[in-house]
Design an enzyme around this catalytic site. Structure first.
Site, mmCIF file in Angstrom:
data_model
loop_
_atom_site.group_PDB
_atom_site.id
_atom_site.type_symbol
_atom_site.label_atom_id
_atom_site.label_comp_id
_atom_site.label_asym_id
_atom_site.label_seq_id
_atom_site.Cartn_x
_atom_site.Cartn_y
_atom_site.Cartn_z
ATOM 1 N N ASP A 12 0.899 -1.248 0.058
ATOM 2 C CA ASP A 12 0.100 -0.060 0.041
ATOM 3 C C ASP A 12 0.927 1.258 -0.027
ATOM 4 O OD1 ASP A 12 -1.338 2.208 0.703
ATOM 5 O OD2 ASP A 12 -2.687 1.109 2.262
ATOM 6 N N VAL A 13 1.047 2.084 -1.144
ATOM 7 C CA VAL A 13 2.053 3.029 -1.220
ATOM 8 C C VAL A 13 1.814 4.183 -0.312
ATOM 9 C CG1 VAL A 13 2.347 2.538 -3.741
ATOM 10 C CG2 VAL A 13 0.594 4.148 -3.104
ATOM 11 N N ASN A 64 2.990 5.379 -9.817
ATOM 12 C CA ASN A 64 1.486 5.338 -10.907
ATOM 13 C C ASN A 64 0.532 5.079 -9.960
ATOM 14 O OD1 ASN A 64 -0.014 4.661 -13.254
ATOM 15 N ND2 ASN A 64 -0.380 2.606 -11.928
ATOM 16 N N TYR A 112 -8.618 15.265 -5.945
ATOM 17 C CA TYR A 112 -7.748 14.694 -6.957
ATOM 18 C C TYR A 112 -6.921 15.649 -7.705
ATOM 19 C CZ TYR A 112 -6.669 11.738 -11.313
ATOM 20 O OH TYR A 112 -6.217 11.250 -12.081
ATOM 21 N N LYS A 144 -2.866 15.990 -7.781
ATOM 22 C CA LYS A 144 -1.952 16.194 -9.129
ATOM 23 C C LYS A 144 -0.994 17.641 -9.220
ATOM 24 C CE LYS A 144 -3.212 11.828 -10.450
ATOM 25 N NZ LYS A 144 -2.308 10.820 -10.283
HETATM 26 P P1 NAD Z 1 -6.893 2.091 -12.211
HETATM 27 O O1 NAD Z 1 -7.965 2.356 -11.168
HETATM 28 O O2 NAD Z 1 -7.098 0.997 -13.374
HETATM 29 O O3 NAD Z 1 -5.394 1.920 -11.668
HETATM 30 C C1 NAD Z 1 -4.970 2.412 -10.468
HETATM 31 C C2 NAD Z 1 -4.221 1.420 -9.752
HETATM 32 O O4 NAD Z 1 -3.714 2.052 -8.558
HETATM 33 C C3 NAD Z 1 -5.240 0.300 -9.176
HETATM 34 O O5 NAD Z 1 -4.329 -0.854 -9.556
HETATM 35 C C4 NAD Z 1 -4.965 0.112 -7.891
HETATM 36 O O6 NAD Z 1 -5.139 -0.979 -7.179
HETATM 37 C C5 NAD Z 1 -3.703 1.049 -7.399
HETATM 38 N N1 NAD Z 1 -3.789 1.623 -6.162
HETATM 39 C C6 NAD Z 1 -4.812 2.493 -5.540
HETATM 40 N N2 NAD Z 1 -4.474 2.851 -4.265
HETATM 41 C C7 NAD Z 1 -3.151 2.067 -3.998
HETATM 42 C C8 NAD Z 1 -2.481 2.047 -2.846
HETATM 43 N N3 NAD Z 1 -2.666 2.754 -1.966
HETATM 44 N N4 NAD Z 1 -1.148 1.337 -3.045
HETATM 45 C C9 NAD Z 1 -0.764 0.672 -4.238
HETATM 46 N N5 NAD Z 1 -1.653 0.664 -5.089
HETATM 47 C C10 NAD Z 1 -2.868 1.288 -5.210
HETATM 48 O O7 NAD Z 1 -6.674 3.552 -13.002
HETATM 49 P P2 NAD Z 1 -5.568 4.175 -13.946
HETATM 50 O O8 NAD Z 1 -6.250 4.888 -14.725
HETATM 51 O O9 NAD Z 1 -4.811 2.933 -14.469
HETATM 52 O O10 NAD Z 1 -4.787 5.085 -13.185
HETATM 53 C C11 NAD Z 1 -3.167 4.980 -13.083
HETATM 54 C C12 NAD Z 1 -2.688 6.271 -12.709
HETATM 55 O O11 NAD Z 1 -3.047 7.167 -13.983
HETATM 56 C C13 NAD Z 1 -3.275 6.816 -11.517
HETATM 57 O O12 NAD Z 1 -2.432 7.533 -10.735
HETATM 58 C C14 NAD Z 1 -4.291 8.135 -12.165
HETATM 59 O O13 NAD Z 1 -4.673 9.145 -11.469
HETATM 60 C C15 NAD Z 1 -3.550 8.459 -13.486
HETATM 61 N N6 NAD Z 1 -4.476 8.949 -14.448
HETATM 62 C C16 NAD Z 1 -5.536 8.254 -15.119
HETATM 63 C C17 NAD Z 1 -6.123 8.862 -16.224
HETATM 64 C C18 NAD Z 1 -7.249 8.216 -16.808
HETATM 65 O O14 NAD Z 1 -7.771 8.666 -17.730
HETATM 66 N N7 NAD Z 1 -7.174 6.653 -16.740
HETATM 67 C C19 NAD Z 1 -5.840 10.232 -16.533
HETATM 68 C C20 NAD Z 1 -4.964 10.934 -15.829
HETATM 69 C C21 NAD Z 1 -4.210 10.308 -14.859
#
Ligand code: NAD
Length: 269
Positions: free
Chosen positions: A67-68, A94, A167, A171
């Protein structure tokens, strides 16, 4: 294939699915050893590792729980990685989440949780990575940099987002974290950059892109008229982690189909 990350070890947090999984596979394909980190989805993480371990040009992948947002977990993640692979060369911070509420109704817990994972979690990972880079020293035969940190930010480090202030604040905070790390550690040959995805099809925004109306609304925000896929981020991450981008430091690369060009302001066509 040209393997740009051979003999390097990469930790990708939150890589059991979505963007993290695509980044893990892309870096693995460049010959890197990969730590697939998960918080709760062990089976999905094992599938990602299996994909890497069974693709020929890839390095070795292992799966580690962490858990990060917990310092002891992040310390253990790095310790286990170093004891298995010897060191860490690339950290892709990530892991992230959204807990959405209008600001005037946002429970303090929802504010704290998002900041704890999205901002503090990335700080904890960057801190451990930097300590390992400094301990290990430069391996010029492997990379021109001492180590690389890639923060997964968002277009919302720049675009305000009503209803998602926790959020957007997390960021926005990442931008200054990333730049401050660059300023302090670039002289040590550490590179620290962010990737800012736009709208990428993953679980985080599934409730939007999975409906016709949601998809239409999303496309209005994207000049390029295509919703992104995790592989769009994977390919940029593997280049950013490699020496091909060596002189890039302290910057955010937007991977958003033009979203940050504010298409709502289009007047003539
Ligand atoms: P996602 O929900 O598929 O992936 C997020 C991952 O983070 C999940 O696997 C989750 O289990 C993990 N996670 C959450 N809390 C955690 C914790 N405490 N410790 C360890 N792991 C944890 O969503 P995604 O879209 O793949 O998101 C990945 C990153 O990209 C995030 O930082 C998100 O903010 C960023 N992002 C996504 C988008 C988009 O449109 N999908 C846009 C901008 C930024």
């Amino acid at each position: 294939p040209n393997k740009r990350l051979e003999q390097q070890t990469c930790i990708i947090t939150g890589s059991s699915g979505g963007i993290g999984a695509a980044v893990a596979k892309a870096l693995g394909t460049e010959g890197a050893n990969i730590v697939v980190n998960y918080r709760s989805s062990k089976e999905a993480a094992e599938e990602v590792a299996h994909w890497i371990n069974t693709h020929q040009s890839c390095g070795e992948a292992i799966v580690l729980k962490c858990d990060v947002s917990k310092e002891e977990d992040v310390k253990a993640l790095f310790k286990q990685t170093i004891s298995h692979f010897g060191t860490v060369d690339v950290c892709v911070a990530n892991a992230g989440l959204q807990i959405d509420h209008p600001l005037h109704e946002m429970p303090l817990e929802a504010w704290k949780k998002v900041l704890d994972v999205n901002l503090t979690g990335q700080f904890l990972c960057a801190k451990e990575a930097i300590n390992e880079f400094l301990r290990r020293g430069l391996r010029e035969e492997v990379s021109s940099s001492l180590g690389k940190i890639i923060h997964m930010s968002s277009v919302h480090e720049e675009i305000p987002w009503a209803g998602h202030a926790n959020y957007a604040a997390s960021k926005g905070g990442l931008l200054m974290l990333m730049e401050s790390i660059c300023q302090a550690y670039a002289p040590h040959k550490i590179r620290c950059n962010s990737i800012a995805p736009g709208a990428i099809k993953t679980d985080i925004n599934k409730d939007v892109w999975s409906t016709e109306q949601g998809k239409k609304d999303m496309l209005k925000l994207i000049p390029y008229k295509r919703i992104g896929v995790p592989e769009d981020i994977g390919s940029v991450a593997s280049w950013l982690a490699s020496d091909e981008s060596e002189y890039i430091n302290g910057t955010t690369i937007f991977v958003d189909g033009g979203m940050t060009c504010y298409p709502g302001f289009t007047t003539n066509g």
